[in-house]
Design a protein around this motif. Structure first.
Motif, PDB file in Angstrom:
ATOM      1  N   ARG A  55       0.882  -1.158   0.000  1.00 30.04           N
ATOM      2  CA  ARG A  55       0.000   0.000   0.000  1.00 30.04           C
ATOM      3  C   ARG A  55       0.923   1.211   0.000  1.00 30.04           C
ATOM      4  O   ARG A  55       1.793   1.338   0.877  1.00 30.04           O
ATOM      5  N   THR A  56       0.741   2.104  -0.997  1.00 26.21           N
ATOM      6  CA  THR A  56       1.712   3.175  -1.179  1.00 26.21           C
ATOM      7  C   THR A  56       1.045   4.542  -1.305  1.00 26.21           C
ATOM      8  O   THR A  56      -0.001   4.694  -1.928  1.00 26.21           O
ATOM      9  N   GLU A  57       1.711   5.503  -0.727  1.00 27.55           N
ATOM     10  CA  GLU A  57       1.256   6.890  -0.767  1.00 27.55           C
ATOM     11  C   GLU A  57       1.391   7.429  -2.193  1.00 27.55           C
ATOM     12  O   GLU A  57       2.401   7.180  -2.859  1.00 27.55           O
ATOM     13  N   PRO A  58       0.392   8.189  -2.669  1.00 32.05           N
ATOM     14  CA  PRO A  58       0.489   8.742  -4.025  1.00 32.05           C
ATOM     15  C   PRO A  58       1.658   9.714  -4.172  1.00 32.05           C
ATOM     16  O   PRO A  58       1.995  10.434  -3.234  1.00 32.05           O
ATOM     17  N   ARG A 134      11.720   6.364  -7.009  1.00 28.65           N
ATOM     18  CA  ARG A 134      10.434   5.982  -6.429  1.00 28.65           C
ATOM     19  C   ARG A 134      10.535   4.835  -5.435  1.00 28.65           C
ATOM     20  O   ARG A 134      10.833   3.699  -5.802  1.00 28.65           O
ATOM     21  N   ARG A 135      10.249   5.120  -4.181  1.00 28.21           N
ATOM     22  CA  ARG A 135      10.264   4.105  -3.130  1.00 28.21           C
ATOM     23  C   ARG A 135       9.271   2.983  -3.450  1.00 28.21           C
ATOM     24  O   ARG A 135       9.551   1.820  -3.237  1.00 28.21           O
ATOM     25  N   PHE A 136       8.079   3.339  -3.981  1.00 28.93           N
ATOM     26  CA  PHE A 136       7.060   2.330  -4.259  1.00 28.93           C
ATOM     27  C   PHE A 136       7.468   1.361  -5.365  1.00 28.93           C
ATOM     28  O   PHE A 136       6.879   0.297  -5.497  1.00 28.93           O
ATOM     29  N   VAL A 137       8.485   1.711  -6.132  1.00 33.29           N
ATOM     30  CA  VAL A 137       9.035   0.807  -7.151  1.00 33.29           C
ATOM     31  C   VAL A 137      10.239   0.052  -6.590  1.00 33.29           C
ATOM     32  O   VAL A 137      10.348  -1.162  -6.737  1.00 33.29           O
ATOM     33  N   LEU A 138      11.136   0.772  -5.935  1.00 28.16           N
ATOM     34  CA  LEU A 138      12.386   0.162  -5.481  1.00 28.16           C
ATOM     35  C   LEU A 138      12.196  -0.871  -4.376  1.00 28.16           C
ATOM     36  O   LEU A 138      12.914  -1.873  -4.342  1.00 28.16           O
ATOM     37  N   GLU A 165      15.961   9.466  -2.050  1.00 25.68           N
ATOM     38  CA  GLU A 165      15.525  10.640  -1.302  1.00 25.68           C
ATOM     39  C   GLU A 165      14.015  10.640  -1.071  1.00 25.68           C
ATOM     40  O   GLU A 165      13.532  11.390  -0.222  1.00 25.68           O
ATOM     41  N   ASP A 166      13.263   9.842  -1.801  1.00 27.96           N
ATOM     42  CA  ASP A 166      11.805   9.756  -1.657  1.00 27.96           C
ATOM     43  C   ASP A 166      11.486   9.158  -0.286  1.00 27.96           C
ATOM     44  O   ASP A 166      11.910   8.059   0.044  1.00 27.96           O
ATOM     45  N   ASP A 167      10.735   9.899   0.525  1.00 29.89           N
ATOM     46  CA  ASP A 167      10.384   9.400   1.860  1.00 29.89           C
ATOM     47  C   ASP A 167       8.892   9.062   1.967  1.00 29.89           C
ATOM     48  O   ASP A 167       8.335   9.005   3.065  1.00 29.89           O
ATOM     49  N   SER A 168       8.229   8.838   0.829  1.00 27.51           N
ATOM     50  CA  SER A 168       6.807   8.502   0.863  1.00 27.51           C
ATOM     51  C   SER A 168       6.598   7.145   1.542  1.00 27.51           C
ATOM     52  O   SER A 168       7.508   6.313   1.592  1.00 27.51           O
ATOM     53  N   ARG A 169       5.410   6.944   2.071  1.00 27.46           N
ATOM     54  CA  ARG A 169       5.108   5.736   2.842  1.00 27.46           C
ATOM     55  C   ARG A 169       4.795   4.561   1.916  1.00 27.46           C
ATOM     56  O   ARG A 169       4.041   4.689   0.965  1.00 27.46           O
ATOM     57  N   VAL A 170       5.390   3.419   2.238  1.00 29.83           N
ATOM     58  CA  VAL A 170       5.183   2.168   1.519  1.00 29.83           C
ATOM     59  C   VAL A 170       5.020   1.085   2.588  1.00 29.83           C
ATOM     60  O   VAL A 170       5.940   0.853   3.365  1.00 29.83           O
ATOM     61  N   GLU A 171       3.847   0.438   2.616  1.00 34.24           N
ATOM     62  CA  GLU A 171       3.523  -0.529   3.668  1.00 34.24           C
ATOM     63  C   GLU A 171       3.155  -1.870   3.051  1.00 34.24           C
ATOM     64  O   GLU A 171       2.258  -1.927   2.204  1.00 34.24           O
ATOM     65  N   ARG A 172       3.815  -2.918   3.485  1.00 31.87           N
ATOM     66  CA  ARG A 172       3.495  -4.260   2.989  1.00 31.87           C
ATOM     67  C   ARG A 172       2.070  -4.626   3.393  1.00 31.87           C
ATOM     68  O   ARG A 172       1.650  -4.376   4.511  1.00 31.87           O
ATOM     69  N   ILE A 173       1.340  -5.231   2.451  1.00 30.42           N
ATOM     70  CA  ILE A 173      -0.035  -5.650   2.705  1.00 30.42           C
ATOM     71  C   ILE A 173      -0.018  -7.119   3.102  1.00 30.42           C
ATOM     72  O   ILE A 173       0.544  -7.962   2.390  1.00 30.42           O
TER      73      ILE A 173
END
Length: 176
Positions: A55-58, A134-138, A165-173
């Motif tokens: 689940r990732t922040e836009p 992109r954190r949601f990709v890496l 440098e992207d600090d957006s939230r990425v949470e394992r579902i």
């Protein structure tokens, strides 16, 4: 060859590619799973592994639902251009309508890496030009291939993660 004349090792054809998968409209988790199923049903594609779902922040347009993202590792005999056509056909069949850049979407399938190829065409860029930002990709890509080398930068996926440098939230579902 063994004594019966059979090859000891069969030749493996195709290239390893990584496909980014994302959705934030409708039922994103189910749509990502459906996209993975569609990918694996293509004759020239063998689904090798899939990352966890996250689940990732836009990014970009913040005023939209959070995404579900994953990465699929495939082996394919398709060219990069033919693979792009297949991905776009899957998106279209699933109801994708292209509207706002970085906007909400029913499904998004992107070629992240295609072996060690670098492709710079108007509508096809490999490696994906935003991959390293992109954190949601890496995070899901690192789960599958932290050792893979970004062909344009000569840095591993793990190394890109360390520089991110992207600090957006990425949470394992967690799902069953």
């Amino acid at each position: 060859m063994d004594k019966a004349g059979n090859p000891l090792c069969e030749e493996v054809l195709g290239v390893i590619a990584y496909i980014g998968i994302g959705s934030n409209l409708g039922q994103p988790l189910e749509q990502c799973l459906e996209a993975i199923k569609c990918l694996s049903s293509v004759n020239a594609i063998t689904l090798l592994r899939c990352s966890s779902l996250y689940r990732t922040e836009p990014i970009g347009l913040k005023n939209q639902p959070w995404f579900v993202n994953a990465v699929a590792e495939i082996r394919t005999s398709l060219s990069p251009r033919a693979l792009l056509r297949i991905l776009m056909q899957i998106e279209e069949a699933m109801g994708r309508v292209r509207e706002a850049h970085w906007g909400p979407r029913i499904i998004d399938l992107d070629i992240l890496l295609f072996g060690q190829e670098i492709v710079q065409e108007q509508d096809l860029k490999i490696p994906h030009p935003e991959l390293h930002k992109r954190r949601f990709v890496l995070i899901p890509l690192s789960e599958l291939a932290s050792y893979a080398i970004h062909p344009a930068f000569g840095v591993s996926i793990r190394g890109l993660m360390e520089r991110l440098e992207d600090d957006s939230r990425v949470e394992r579902i967690e799902y069953g």
